[in-house]
Design an enzyme around this catalytic site. Sequence first.
Site, short mmCIF file in Angstrom:
data_model
loop_
_atom_site.label_atom_id
_atom_site.label_comp_id
_atom_site.label_asym_id
_atom_site.label_seq_id
_atom_site.Cartn_x
_atom_site.Cartn_y
_atom_site.Cartn_z
CB CYS A 154 -0.94 0.02 1.20
SG CYS A 154 -0.12 -0.02 2.81
CG HIS A 206 -4.10 -0.49 4.82
ND1 HIS A 206 -3.33 -0.96 3.78
CD2 HIS A 206 -5.36 -0.33 4.30
CE1 HIS A 206 -4.07 -1.10 2.70
NE2 HIS A 206 -5.30 -0.72 2.98
#
Length: 411
Positions: free
Chosen positions: A50, A277
Amino acid sequence: MSQLNKDVVDLVWGRPSSGVSVSIFRRWAQGFVFSESELTALEQFEGGPCAVIAPVQAFLLKNVLFNRESSNWRQMPEEEQKMALCSTLSEILESVCSSTSTGFCLVTWAKGQSPHTSTQTITQAQSQTQDMPEPASSQPPQEHKRTVMSVAHLREEVLSLYHTWRGCCGVLLFLYSVILTKGIENIRNEIQDTMEPLIDPVHGHGSQSLVNLLITGHAVSNVWDGDRECSGMKLQGIHKQACVGFLTLMESLRYCKVGAFLKSPKFPIWILGSETHLSVFFTKEMSLVGPESPSEQARRVFQSFDPEGNGKSSSKLDPENLGIILLGPFLLEFFPDQDSGIPDSFPVYHYNGLKQSNHKERVEYVEGTALVLGFEDPMVRTDDTPVKRCLQTKWPYIELLWTTDRSPSLN
């Protein structure tokens, strides 16, 4: 392998004593793949990449929302996907290039290798990581680099490599291209701790330096505006307004404070960081990134003197002499007719590339409506979720109404 290639591998993966984890390398070995359910959204198969995929998604959205003629930004034929992805990758490579005289570097597959041999390549890399200090396929062999000297040539070459970016290890090949275009020494001069790799060797997460490199073109480790000095050491921050922004849940927990250059980008698109994340929050409402109004500037200055939100003392605004001024009365006193220019409500979207974080594991944007209020209104209270707490670091009194039964996930 050459010293240059070893330096790239050390910069990205560090030098773990037992070699790079097979599972972490596998998680990063994906390409840039569009969701079948959301034609302008990139999919992330597992945790880790990510740090590259979310910034690429943010710039992709900028180009799709604001640079594309079609009004239906969620519909994109495959040929347009190709153009959008490649122009976005080119844009990021242009932003990291320190000097056009050194050119742009593109790392590609060796002859005879291709995304179509991806399974075999990953298997080879996995078997070698057990005994070698670095995964063989994570090395960018010197003879597989292309250097181009002009922006026009760069865009042509990136477009010609579309299937490389989409295929096995496409994310890593792009990352290596960014690093060699920027220059290893230039990155080391910007990273605060040169011993910290761009990818954490234990958990596989990308560092803040990596995220900043892709967002701003500079691999600094901090998110504040400008440079600071601490015990005689210069700590580098962000030096100009970014195209897309960055907000983090860590600020709501008071671990850091993001500066205005990342909080107030040129386009209303923000990468949101949780503990583990990165996702993307965006809207088409350009008034959110307009010039700061006097009342907004006053709010920012007030909060800089009152970071804990406790209020400040003043006899005029504190008739009961409690020693406290609240932000609401302060703004009403000095800016009674000030309008921020932001509409009362506007459509917003949230992107999370991880399949398992989406409803029915389909990567789709979650739609909602945002209300940005001047100060707290107990009558308008929605949820208390990580997404909202993250956004409150920019808009303290934002409320969100999502069209789905559950709020989108930051993780």
